[in-house]
Motif scaffolding. Structure first.
Motif, PDB file in Angstrom:
ATOM      1  N   VAL A 170       0.945  -1.026  -0.023  1.00  0.00           N
ATOM      2  CA  VAL A 170       0.011   0.032  -0.188  1.00  0.00           C
ATOM      3  C   VAL A 170       0.881   1.105   0.115  1.00  0.00           C
ATOM      4  O   VAL A 170       1.759   1.271   0.884  1.00  0.00           O
ATOM      5  CB  VAL A 170      -0.834  -0.017   1.452  1.00  0.00           C
ATOM      6  CG1 VAL A 170      -1.842   1.450   1.139  1.00  0.00           C
ATOM      7  CG2 VAL A 170      -1.688  -1.052   1.158  1.00  0.00           C
ATOM      8  N   ALA A 171       0.709   2.006  -0.920  1.00  0.00           N
ATOM      9  CA  ALA A 171       1.519   3.424  -1.040  1.00  0.00           C
ATOM     10  C   ALA A 171       0.353   4.547  -0.689  1.00  0.00           C
ATOM     11  O   ALA A 171      -0.794   4.317  -0.839  1.00  0.00           O
ATOM     12  CB  ALA A 171       2.072   3.703  -2.299  1.00  0.00           C
ATOM     13  N   ARG A 172       0.791   5.548  -0.217  1.00  0.00           N
ATOM     14  CA  ARG A 172       0.183   6.662   0.564  1.00  0.00           C
ATOM     15  C   ARG A 172       0.472   7.981   0.023  1.00  0.00           C
ATOM     16  O   ARG A 172       1.656   8.196   0.009  1.00  0.00           O
ATOM     17  CB  ARG A 172      -0.211   6.600   1.967  1.00  0.00           C
ATOM     18  CG  ARG A 172      -0.876   7.453   2.593  1.00  0.00           C
ATOM     19  CD  ARG A 172      -0.898   7.225   3.982  1.00  0.00           C
ATOM     20  NE  ARG A 172       0.352   7.275   4.760  1.00  0.00           N
ATOM     21  CZ  ARG A 172       0.539   7.061   5.958  1.00  0.00           C
ATOM     22  NH1 ARG A 172      -0.127   6.191   6.595  1.00  0.00           N
ATOM     23  NH2 ARG A 172       2.102   6.892   6.313  1.00  0.00           N
ATOM     24  N   SER A 173      -0.119   8.943  -0.366  1.00  0.00           N
ATOM     25  CA  SER A 173       0.188  10.514  -0.434  1.00  0.00           C
ATOM     26  C   SER A 173      -1.023  11.364  -0.127  1.00  0.00           C
ATOM     27  O   SER A 173      -2.264  10.923  -0.240  1.00  0.00           O
ATOM     28  CB  SER A 173       0.382  10.547  -2.071  1.00  0.00           C
ATOM     29  OG  SER A 173       0.460  11.814  -2.435  1.00  0.00           O
ATOM     30  N   MET A 174      -0.510  12.619   0.489  1.00  0.00           N
ATOM     31  CA  MET A 174      -1.782  13.414   0.433  1.00  0.00           C
ATOM     32  C   MET A 174      -2.278  13.919  -0.834  1.00  0.00           C
ATOM     33  O   MET A 174      -1.690  13.741  -2.146  1.00  0.00           O
ATOM     34  CB  MET A 174      -1.091  14.780   1.348  1.00  0.00           C
ATOM     35  CG  MET A 174      -0.858  14.513   2.433  1.00  0.00           C
ATOM     36  SD  MET A 174      -0.325  15.745   3.468  1.00  0.00           S
ATOM     37  CE  MET A 174       1.415  15.899   2.846  1.00  0.00           C
ATOM     38  N   ASP A 175      -3.382  14.322  -1.095  1.00  0.00           N
ATOM     39  CA  ASP A 175      -4.059  14.731  -2.370  1.00  0.00           C
ATOM     40  C   ASP A 175      -3.543  15.753  -3.307  1.00  0.00           C
ATOM     41  O   ASP A 175      -4.091  16.297  -3.976  1.00  0.00           O
ATOM     42  CB  ASP A 175      -5.506  14.491  -2.256  1.00  0.00           C
ATOM     43  CG  ASP A 175      -6.365  15.545  -1.500  1.00  0.00           C
ATOM     44  OD1 ASP A 175      -5.572  16.353  -0.713  1.00  0.00           O
ATOM     45  OD2 ASP A 175      -7.420  15.381  -1.254  1.00  0.00           O
ATOM     46  N   CYS A 176      -2.404  16.742  -2.236  1.00  0.00           N
ATOM     47  CA  CYS A 176      -1.623  17.670  -3.128  1.00  0.00           C
ATOM     48  C   CYS A 176      -0.488  16.909  -3.896  1.00  0.00           C
ATOM     49  O   CYS A 176      -0.091  17.775  -4.501  1.00  0.00           O
ATOM     50  CB  CYS A 176      -1.091  18.529  -2.108  1.00  0.00           C
ATOM     51  SG  CYS A 176      -0.020  17.635  -0.642  1.00  0.00           S
ATOM     52  N   PHE A 177      -0.622  15.672  -3.985  1.00  0.00           N
ATOM     53  CA  PHE A 177       0.555  14.774  -4.547  1.00  0.00           C
ATOM     54  C   PHE A 177       1.900  15.271  -4.253  1.00  0.00           C
ATOM     55  O   PHE A 177       2.705  15.491  -5.081  1.00  0.00           O
ATOM     56  CB  PHE A 177       0.133  14.849  -5.955  1.00  0.00           C
ATOM     57  CG  PHE A 177      -1.292  14.324  -6.385  1.00  0.00           C
ATOM     58  CD1 PHE A 177      -0.976  12.922  -6.818  1.00  0.00           C
ATOM     59  CD2 PHE A 177      -2.266  14.923  -6.582  1.00  0.00           C
ATOM     60  CE1 PHE A 177      -2.442  12.083  -7.143  1.00  0.00           C
ATOM     61  CE2 PHE A 177      -3.419  14.400  -6.839  1.00  0.00           C
ATOM     62  CZ  PHE A 177      -3.452  13.141  -7.384  1.00  0.00           C
ATOM     63  N   CYS A 178       2.099  15.616  -2.940  1.00  0.00           N
ATOM     64  CA  CYS A 178       3.311  16.024  -2.475  1.00  0.00           C
ATOM     65  C   CYS A 178       4.517  14.854  -2.367  1.00  0.00           C
ATOM     66  O   CYS A 178       5.877  15.166  -2.843  1.00  0.00           O
ATOM     67  CB  CYS A 178       3.178  16.532  -1.061  1.00  0.00           C
ATOM     68  SG  CYS A 178       1.934  17.772  -1.031  1.00  0.00           S
ATOM     69  N   PHE A 179       3.968  13.438  -2.282  1.00  0.00           N
ATOM     70  CA  PHE A 179       5.043  12.705  -2.104  1.00  0.00           C
ATOM     71  C   PHE A 179       4.062  11.102  -1.997  1.00  0.00           C
ATOM     72  O   PHE A 179       3.228  11.036  -1.109  1.00  0.00           O
ATOM     73  CB  PHE A 179       5.957  12.853  -0.978  1.00  0.00           C
ATOM     74  CG  PHE A 179       6.781  11.764  -0.647  1.00  0.00           C
ATOM     75  CD1 PHE A 179       8.037  11.406  -1.319  1.00  0.00           C
ATOM     76  CD2 PHE A 179       6.546  10.603   0.618  1.00  0.00           C
ATOM     77  CE1 PHE A 179       8.749  10.405  -1.248  1.00  0.00           C
ATOM     78  CE2 PHE A 179       7.271   9.729   0.900  1.00  0.00           C
ATOM     79  CZ  PHE A 179       8.527   9.402  -0.094  1.00  0.00           C
ATOM     80  N   TRP A 180       4.660  10.301  -2.691  1.00  0.00           N
ATOM     81  CA  TRP A 180       4.252   8.819  -2.563  1.00  0.00           C
ATOM     82  C   TRP A 180       5.097   8.186  -1.407  1.00  0.00           C
ATOM     83  O   TRP A 180       6.304   8.041  -1.951  1.00  0.00           O
ATOM     84  CB  TRP A 180       3.914   8.051  -3.582  1.00  0.00           C
ATOM     85  CG  TRP A 180       2.649   8.581  -4.542  1.00  0.00           C
ATOM     86  CD1 TRP A 180       2.800   9.533  -5.679  1.00  0.00           C
ATOM     87  CD2 TRP A 180       1.653   8.182  -4.543  1.00  0.00           C
ATOM     88  NE1 TRP A 180       1.390   9.486  -6.008  1.00  0.00           N
ATOM     89  CE2 TRP A 180       0.800   8.792  -5.236  1.00  0.00           C
ATOM     90  CE3 TRP A 180       0.989   7.179  -3.289  1.00  0.00           C
ATOM     91  CZ2 TRP A 180      -0.566   8.411  -5.236  1.00  0.00           C
ATOM     92  CZ3 TRP A 180      -0.381   7.016  -3.449  1.00  0.00           C
ATOM     93  CH2 TRP A 180      -1.296   7.618  -4.556  1.00  0.00           C
TER      94      TRP A 180
END
Length: 284
Positions: free
Chosen positions: A190-200
């Motif tokens: 599972v990968a995760r990122s804030m929806d500002c697409f700052c970092f996966w």
């Protein structure tokens, strides 16, 4: 006398057959006719019915009645693999070679949302948890795309995680710099990122190919993922994971307003997780 009894028995038999004929059509709409058909994806409709995507088609199941929803047309014969429910209850459907489609429940038809996508090779979609017009699509090497107008215009927002995405979701879990989080089920975990697409980044140390992922809208820190058919649960937004015992191999997940957390297991059975931790059939 014997002839009379024979005619009486024949009449009774006919009556029974007629009565059964009246009942059987209703039963033919019930869940058992779908048993044994694998489930590829789950979500729920705006009316609360479970939407079940199987190899044989898409079905809306309400109570003991299953109604087939005709799939969008495809010249190539492409089949859908992913479902998503918008914040306003809108149903989205996608698949490689099919692109992204939106269902109009008013006239019971599908609308193509592919005019501004670079191609139709969509392997996963997600709908924003609180913004009705925001939808996400993953197109493999072409990356992540977002539409903020219900699919009319798409724009690339990110390359996505390093590994291919099999399933993903948007969550309004607190702590984001923007409006929420994206969780992607990849071939690594599972990968995760804030929806500002700052970092996966990795969401915990869960490893393996993730085929399905879901979360609890009432408690967004609760995330569920399926790795190689095994269900895993995180209570802290993906920081740590624990295995969850299930009655069979899990193929799809969703949260239903009527039934709570619902899984599909091998053989196509739908099971709901009770407060006591026990699994019960969604439809007896």
């Amino acid at each position: 006398m014997n002839a009379f009894i024979y005619r009486l028995k024949s009449a009774l038999s006919c009556f029974v057959l007629v009565a059964l004929a009246a009942v059987i059509p209703a039963l033919a709409q019930a869940q058992p006719e779908l048993d044994g058909q694998p489930v590829k994806a789950l979500t729920s409709s705006s009316s609360g019915a479970l939407l079940v995507l199987r190899d044989s088609g898409l079905f809306a199941i309400d109570g003991h009645t299953a109604t087939e929803i005709p799939l969008p047309p495809s010249d190539s014969g492409a089949q859908p693999t992913s479902l998503a429910k918008g914040a306003d209850g809108t149903t989205y459907l996608a698949g490689p070679g099919l692109g992204v489609w939106r269902y109009n429940s008013g006239n019971e038809s599908w609308q193509s949302l592919n005019n501004t996508l670079p191609d139709l090779e969509v392997t996963a979609i997600a709908a924003h948890a609180t913004q009705p017009e925001t939808v996400y699509a993953y197109l493999g090497e072409k990356g992540m795309f977002r539409s903020r107008d219900g699919g009319a215009e798409w724009a690339k927002v990110d390359a996505g995680p390093q590994e291919p995405v099999q399933a993903f979701l948007h969550s309004d879990m607190p702590g984001s710099m923007e409006s929420g989080w994206l969780f992607a089920g990849t071939t690594r975990g599972v990968a995760r990122s804030m929806d500002c697409f700052c970092f996966w980044g990795d969401a915990g140390d869960l490893r393996g190919t993730v085929s399905a992922i879901s979360y609890d809208p009432a408690a967004p820190e609760n995330v569920y993922a399926v790795v190689e058919g095994q269900l895993h649960h995180s209570t802290d937004g993906g920081e740590t994971w624990a295995s969850v015992k299930t009655p069979g191999t899990v193929t799809a997940l969703t949260f239903s307003p009527a039934h709570g957390f619902v899984t599909a297991v091998g053989g196509g059975n739908l099971l709901a997780l009770g407060d006591d931790g026990e699994w019960t059939p969604v439809y007896e």
